[in-house]
Every structure is written in C-alpha cells, then in structure tokens.
Scaffold this motif. Sequence first.
Motif, PDB file in Angstrom:
ATOM      1  N   ILE A 185       0.837  -1.206   0.000  1.00 12.65           N
ATOM      2  CA  ILE A 185       0.000   0.000   0.000  1.00 12.65           C
ATOM      3  C   ILE A 185       0.869   1.252   0.000  1.00 12.65           C
ATOM      4  O   ILE A 185       0.607   2.216  -0.731  1.00 12.65           O
ATOM      5  N   ALA A 186       1.922   1.246   0.819  1.00 12.28           N
ATOM      6  CA  ALA A 186       2.796   2.419   0.910  1.00 12.28           C
ATOM      7  C   ALA A 186       3.470   2.713  -0.426  1.00 12.28           C
ATOM      8  O   ALA A 186       3.525   3.867  -0.871  1.00 12.28           O
ATOM      9  N   GLU A 187       3.992   1.687  -1.074  1.00 16.55           N
ATOM     10  CA  GLU A 187       4.647   1.898  -2.365  1.00 16.55           C
ATOM     11  C   GLU A 187       3.642   2.367  -3.416  1.00 16.55           C
ATOM     12  O   GLU A 187       3.971   3.177  -4.291  1.00 16.55           O
ATOM     13  N   SER A 188       2.422   1.879  -3.327  1.00 15.44           N
ATOM     14  CA  SER A 188       1.412   2.235  -4.329  1.00 15.44           C
ATOM     15  C   SER A 188       0.984   3.690  -4.228  1.00 15.44           C
ATOM     16  O   SER A 188       0.476   4.252  -5.206  1.00 15.44           O
ATOM     17  N   THR A 189       1.173   4.316  -3.068  1.00 16.54           N
ATOM     18  CA  THR A 189       0.752   5.709  -2.922  1.00 16.54           C
ATOM     19  C   THR A 189       1.465   6.623  -3.911  1.00 16.54           C
ATOM     20  O   THR A 189       0.893   7.628  -4.355  1.00 16.54           O
ATOM     21  N   PHE A 190       2.697   6.300  -4.263  1.00 19.11           N
ATOM     22  CA  PHE A 190       3.434   7.110  -5.226  1.00 19.11           C
ATOM     23  C   PHE A 190       3.334   6.555  -6.640  1.00 19.11           C
ATOM     24  O   PHE A 190       3.555   7.283  -7.608  1.00 19.11           O
ATOM     25  N   PHE A 220       8.060  -0.955 -11.111  1.00 23.27           N
ATOM     26  CA  PHE A 220       8.810  -2.052 -10.505  1.00 23.27           C
ATOM     27  C   PHE A 220      10.176  -1.581 -10.020  1.00 23.27           C
ATOM     28  O   PHE A 220      10.593  -1.896  -8.898  1.00 23.27           O
ATOM     29  N   VAL A 221      10.867  -0.823 -10.854  1.00 23.89           N
ATOM     30  CA  VAL A 221      12.193  -0.329 -10.479  1.00 23.89           C
ATOM     31  C   VAL A 221      12.098   0.597  -9.273  1.00 23.89           C
ATOM     32  O   VAL A 221      12.925   0.543  -8.355  1.00 23.89           O
ATOM     33  N   GLN A 222      11.082   1.452  -9.261  1.00 23.66           N
ATOM     34  CA  GLN A 222      10.918   2.376  -8.135  1.00 23.66           C
ATOM     35  C   GLN A 222      10.682   1.624  -6.829  1.00 23.66           C
ATOM     36  O   GLN A 222      11.275   1.945  -5.791  1.00 23.66           O
ATOM     37  N   ALA A 223       9.834   0.608  -6.870  1.00 21.72           N
ATOM     38  CA  ALA A 223       9.549  -0.163  -5.660  1.00 21.72           C
ATOM     39  C   ALA A 223      10.750  -1.013  -5.249  1.00 21.72           C
ATOM     40  O   ALA A 223      11.045  -1.156  -4.060  1.00 21.72           O
ATOM     41  N   TRP A 224      11.444  -1.575  -6.214  1.00 23.76           N
ATOM     42  CA  TRP A 224      12.595  -2.431  -5.919  1.00 23.76           C
ATOM     43  C   TRP A 224      13.722  -1.636  -5.262  1.00 23.76           C
ATOM     44  O   TRP A 224      14.392  -2.121  -4.349  1.00 23.76           O
ATOM     45  N   ASN A 225      13.936  -0.415  -5.729  1.00 23.77           N
ATOM     46  CA  ASN A 225      15.048   0.396  -5.235  1.00 23.77           C
ATOM     47  C   ASN A 225      14.683   1.272  -4.041  1.00 23.77           C
ATOM     48  O   ASN A 225      15.569   1.925  -3.474  1.00 23.77           O
ATOM     49  N   ASP A 226      13.417   1.319  -3.673  1.00 21.41           N
ATOM     50  CA  ASP A 226      13.004   2.223  -2.601  1.00 21.41           C
ATOM     51  C   ASP A 226      13.712   1.870  -1.295  1.00 21.41           C
ATOM     52  O   ASP A 226      13.818   0.695  -0.924  1.00 21.41           O
ATOM     53  N   PHE A 227      14.163   2.903  -0.623  1.00 22.11           N
ATOM     54  CA  PHE A 227      14.909   2.708   0.625  1.00 22.11           C
ATOM     55  C   PHE A 227      14.179   3.279   1.837  1.00 22.11           C
ATOM     56  O   PHE A 227      14.148   2.664   2.905  1.00 22.11           O
ATOM     57  N   LEU A 228      13.556   4.443   1.675  1.00 20.39           N
ATOM     58  CA  LEU A 228      12.991   5.142   2.823  1.00 20.39           C
ATOM     59  C   LEU A 228      11.825   4.383   3.450  1.00 20.39           C
ATOM     60  O   LEU A 228      11.810   4.145   4.666  1.00 20.39           O
ATOM     61  N   HIS A 276      10.949  -9.039   9.511  1.00 26.96           N
ATOM     62  CA  HIS A 276      10.055  -9.929   8.762  1.00 26.96           C
ATOM     63  C   HIS A 276       9.936  -9.549   7.289  1.00 26.96           C
ATOM     64  O   HIS A 276       9.834 -10.426   6.427  1.00 26.96           O
ATOM     65  N   THR A 277       9.912  -8.270   6.977  1.00 29.71           N
ATOM     66  CA  THR A 277       9.702  -7.837   5.589  1.00 29.71           C
ATOM     67  C   THR A 277      10.807  -6.898   5.114  1.00 29.71           C
ATOM     68  O   THR A 277      10.604  -6.101   4.210  1.00 29.71           O
ATOM     69  N   GLN A 278      11.969  -6.997   5.705  1.00 28.23           N
ATOM     70  CA  GLN A 278      13.087  -6.138   5.311  1.00 28.23           C
ATOM     71  C   GLN A 278      13.481  -6.413   3.864  1.00 28.23           C
ATOM     72  O   GLN A 278      13.601  -7.562   3.450  1.00 28.23           O
ATOM     73  N   THR A 279      13.689  -5.352   3.093  1.00 23.13           N
ATOM     74  CA  THR A 279      14.023  -5.492   1.676  1.00 23.13           C
ATOM     75  C   THR A 279      15.531  -5.384   1.462  1.00 23.13           C
ATOM     76  O   THR A 279      16.287  -5.048   2.376  1.00 23.13           O
ATOM     77  N   LEU A 280      15.946  -5.631   0.240  1.00 26.60           N
ATOM     78  CA  LEU A 280      17.377  -5.661  -0.063  1.00 26.60           C
ATOM     79  C   LEU A 280      18.088  -4.322   0.159  1.00 26.60           C
ATOM     80  O   LEU A 280      19.181  -4.306   0.728  1.00 26.60           O
ATOM     81  N   PRO A 281      17.530  -3.180  -0.287  1.00 25.89           N
ATOM     82  CA  PRO A 281      18.242  -1.916  -0.038  1.00 25.89           C
ATOM     83  C   PRO A 281      18.494  -1.659   1.439  1.00 25.89           C
ATOM     84  O   PRO A 281      19.543  -1.114   1.807  1.00 25.89           O
TER      85      PRO A 281
END
Length: 290
Positions: free
Chosen positions: A158-163, A218-226, A235-240
């Motif tokens: 949901i958070a990523e979809s807001t942008f 996809f690229v924006q969500a994959w690279n998102d850090f903040l 539990h849901t920590q991403t690669l960046p």
Amino acid sequence: MLAGSLKAFRRRVPLIVICIALVFSLAPVVWFLLTSLKDRSETFQIPPAWFFTPTLDHYKNVMGFGGKLTSLYQAGRIDNFFDAAVNSIVIAVGSTLLSTFLGTIAAFGFARFRIKWENALLAAYLLIRMVPAVSLVLPLYRLFGFLGLNDTYTGMIIAESTFQVPFVVWMMTGFIRQVPASLEESGMIDGLGRFGAMMRITLPLISSGLFATVVFNFVQAWNDFLYPLVLTSQHTQTLPVTIIGFIADGNIFWGEMAAAGILVVLPVLLFSMLAQRYVLAGATAGAVKG
C-alpha cells in the motif's frame, strides 16, 4: 575542406556527448563491480589496482556461504539475503500490479468519460506525486501502527502504491486517449462490456506504454529505501535496507556491500532488458498486422 571538417565534427558532437555522459554514468557502477571482486586488502590500495585476481568471496559472504558474516546475521544486524530478496520481489511485484490495475482503471475513466473538474483531479494526482516521501513516511508509520500493518507485505504494498498510482494515472491517460473510442464501441456492439473492451482492445494497442509504466513502477519499488527502512523490520526487510547491515561496530564491509549492490541491480537490469525486448516485439508485430 575546413567547412567539410567542421560539418563532420558537428555530426559527431552528439556521439561525443553521449559517450561522456555514459562514462560518468557507468564509472561508479564499474568501480562498484571491481570492488566486489577485489580482496579486502586491494580495496583501498593507492594507486588503485586495475589488474588483480578476481575473487567471489564477497558474494559468498553476502549469500551466507562464506561464514565471515555469520555474527552479523546472528546478531540481527542484517537480514538473511535470500529472505530479503523474497521480500523485495513480493513487495515490488505486488505494488506494481496493484498500482497498475488501479491507475489504469482511473486513467480509463479520465480518458473516456466527461468528468467534472477533470483537470483539477489530474493536478491533484500530480501534486501527490510531487510530495516528498519523507513527509509521508511518519503519518504512514502511525497509521499502519494503528492498523497493524507495520512490517507486513500488505502495508508495504500500500505504501509503495501511494506514489505509483498517480504516475500510472498520468501515463496511461495519455496512452488511452491515443486509441480511438470507436474501436471500443465496435467491440461493445459485438458483445463486450466496457471493462472487456478496455482489456481486450485498448490495452493490447498500448502495450508499449503499459510495459514502460510497469517497468518504471517495478524499479521504483525495488530500489526504494525510505519506506522499507521505516515501515519494515526483520520480517519484511528489503534488499536496499539489508545493505545497511554491512556497516557494523565501526567496521564497513566494503566488498560485501559492493557485492550486495551488484546482486540488487542485476534483477532490475534483466527485467528491464526483458521488458524492452517484448515491447519492441509487440510494436513490430503490430506494424506488420496493420
């Protein structure tokens, strides 16, 4: 003679500018790649070692095969790299699908129906896109905490979809308007509903624009850090966010950090190349059929 040389030089100016820009763009990536293949003692060697014996030890350590970073994994300073990769895939794919679906439906409405205050609504979408993410992350953190969505796939999607949704709306509205509405009306005469006409007639005709939108999201969500930094935990920590774990106790694992960065970039690069291939194939097929 001089005029001919000057004309030839002018023709080469764009190529020269492109080459210079390419060098500036690729230099950090090449340096990162070389660092990931160097031994730790060669990383800070001055002058830099351009010729060295490559090693994959840093990649083994990142993926948990080398044993060097075991203490960091056990201490929870960095998440398991494979688990973080799965989290990144789920969040990036989920947010891309959700935002593309919602944004395309909204864009279809803007493109095909007379909507009061249409320009104002489109401007509002653009305004949402222009809002700095850092100004929204704290309200989202408080809201998701109240709803129990912090450190969950649902919350991150949901958070990523807001942008992503505003971008999809703006992009797809322009693409859909390029398709004559009469084509959809013909399909509806043959028995298709409004949604079916959009899915089976309009979207295939703008597949290149749809792919471009999907790749960007996809690229924006994959690279998102903040957002993952604030809204996720173990539990849901991403690669960046996982890459930060290579800075621990005053020691920076530069080789492992570089290796992790290369591993994070590769899927995005491959996905972009694959999407571009299908976009070109679809455009060529459409030209032949037309």
